[in-house]
Scaffold this active site. Structure first.
Site, PDB file in Angstrom:
ATOM      1  N   ASN A  13      31.632  17.324  85.993  1.00 22.19           N
ATOM      2  CA  ASN A  13      30.860  17.803  86.627  1.00 22.19           C
ATOM      3  C   ASN A  13      30.728  17.332  88.094  1.00 22.19           C
ATOM      4  OD1 ASN A  13      28.416  18.683  87.880  1.00 22.19           O
ATOM      5  ND2 ASN A  13      27.118  17.096  86.813  1.00 22.19           N
ATOM      6  N   LYS A  15      29.439  18.163  91.012  1.00 18.25           N
ATOM      7  CA  LYS A  15      28.411  18.262  91.554  1.00 18.25           C
ATOM      8  C   LYS A  15      28.512  18.792  93.035  1.00 18.25           C
ATOM      9  CE  LYS A  15      26.778  14.253  88.637  1.00 18.25           C
ATOM     10  NZ  LYS A  15      25.899  12.820  88.932  1.00 18.25           N
ATOM     11  N   HIS A  98      20.719  19.654  83.718  1.00 14.73           N
ATOM     12  CA  HIS A  98      21.050  18.333  84.336  1.00 14.73           C
ATOM     13  C   HIS A  98      19.968  17.558  84.892  1.00 14.73           C
ATOM     14  CE1 HIS A  98      23.382  15.341  86.394  1.00 14.73           C
ATOM     15  NE2 HIS A  98      24.498  15.613  85.855  1.00 14.73           N
ATOM     16  N   GLU A 100      19.557  15.865  87.369  1.00 15.81           N
ATOM     17  CA  GLU A 100      19.452  15.978  88.731  1.00 15.81           C
ATOM     18  C   GLU A 100      18.747  17.480  89.058  1.00 15.81           C
ATOM     19  OE1 GLU A 100      23.493  13.307  89.711  1.00 15.81           O
ATOM     20  OE2 GLU A 100      23.571  15.640  89.942  1.00 15.81           O
ATOM     21  N   GLU A 170      22.511  12.536  78.387  1.00 13.05           N
ATOM     22  CA  GLU A 170      22.586  11.680  79.649  1.00 13.05           C
ATOM     23  C   GLU A 170      21.454  11.005  79.898  1.00 13.05           C
ATOM     24  OE1 GLU A 170      23.319  14.700  83.025  1.00 13.05           O
ATOM     25  OE2 GLU A 170      21.152  15.142  82.476  1.00 13.05           O
ATOM     26  N   GLY A 176      24.938   8.257  87.857  1.00 15.82           N
ATOM     27  CA  GLY A 176      25.089   7.800  89.189  1.00 15.82           C
ATOM     28  C   GLY A 176      24.750   6.355  89.552  1.00 15.82           C
ATOM     29  N   SER A 216      27.632   7.896  83.210  1.00 18.58           N
ATOM     30  CA  SER A 216      28.601   6.997  83.896  1.00 18.58           C
ATOM     31  C   SER A 216      29.644   6.655  82.984  1.00 18.58           C
ATOM     32  CB  SER A 216      27.922   5.557  84.269  1.00 18.58           C
ATOM     33  OG  SER A 216      27.184   5.902  85.447  1.00 18.58           O
TER      34      SER A 216
END
Length: 255
Positions: A13, A15, A98, A100, A170, A176, A216
């Site tokens: 991914n 991003k 996701h 985010e 996740e 991150g 991660s």
């Protein structure tokens, strides 16, 4: 991993990183390193990089995915991209839900479900993300929360369509941040998700669905995480932007 029952999938991914030219360069570096992979390899890139990625992956074993899609086929949704548009380009995968997107852009369990439905209708394979915040883990509600997210996201999805769903666990606190769930923690929640699927669709469906870990995972910890029976791959963030690191994770999944 249990490759006798299900396929391992390593998906990058990217991003909001890389221009189209940079995307071509990175894929050119990754492709020869993963050509003999004994797992599925996917690279999910920003919308502006999709055409470049599709061209760069021709003749390779790397699939191409987008990082999001809208639930409507068309309309007055400035800045959005429909699943049909992605499919028309030749895109195969799309990440939905996701953390985010949920945290920064107002995604809800309901809109995640709508996007899943649109992606499936367009013939795409969905990488569906679920996971908890740190405070929710500390409150001891991880299992309940992840089960709820999974059930809502899959509302209206048939058992046949489930074959085009990959679930990525996740934990938001590990995205991150450099923090990673322990291998046992990751496996525990992936097992919870598997039981939810078994409850909804039957034991064979639970055993057959690919469940990635997406917090991660990197070249150093991939082997330990992937050694767990219910961790079937990874949704890779930062490490997917470094060809040697991404290839090391693919190698770990190929063992």
């Amino acid at each position: 991993m249990n490759k006798a029952l299900r396929k391992a999938v390593i998906a990058g991914n990217w991003k909001m990183n890389k221009t189209p030219e940079e995307a071509k360069e990175l894929i050119a570096q990754i492709a020869p390193l993963v050509k003999d992979a004994d797992c599925s390899v996917v690279t999910c890139v920003p919308f502006v990089d999709l055409q470049a990625a599709l061209e760069a992956t021709k003749g390779t074993n790397i699939g191409v995915g987008a990082e999001n899609c809208h639930w409507e086929k068309s309309g007055a949704y400035t800045g959005e991209i429909s699943a049909d548009m992605l499919a028309a380009m030749g895109v195969q995968y799309v990440i939905i839900g996701h953390s985010e997107r949920r945290t920064y852009f107002g995604e809800t369990d309901v809109t995640v479900n709508k996007r899943v439905r649109a992606a499936l209708d367009a013939g795409l394979t969905v990488i569906l993300c679920v996971g908890e915040y740190l405070e929710q883990r500390e409150q001891g509600i991880t299992a309940e929360l992840v089960a709820m997210q999974t059930k809502i996201a899959l509302q209206g999805v048939s058992k046949e369509e489930l074959a085009r769903i990959i679930i990525a666990y996740e934990p938001v606190w590990a995205i991150g941040t450099g923090k990673t769930a322990t291998a046992d923690q990751a496996n525990e929640v992936c097992a919870v998700i598997r039981e939810v699927i078994a409850g909804l669709y039957g034991r064979d469906a639970g055993d057959g669905i690919t469940i990635q870990y997406g917090g991660s995972m990197n070249a150093k910890n991939a082997a330990e995480l992937l050694d767990k029976p219910d961790v079937d791959g990874g949704l890779i963030g930062g490490a997917s932007l470094k060809a040697p690191d991404f290839a090391a994770i693919v190698e770990a999944a190929s063992r």
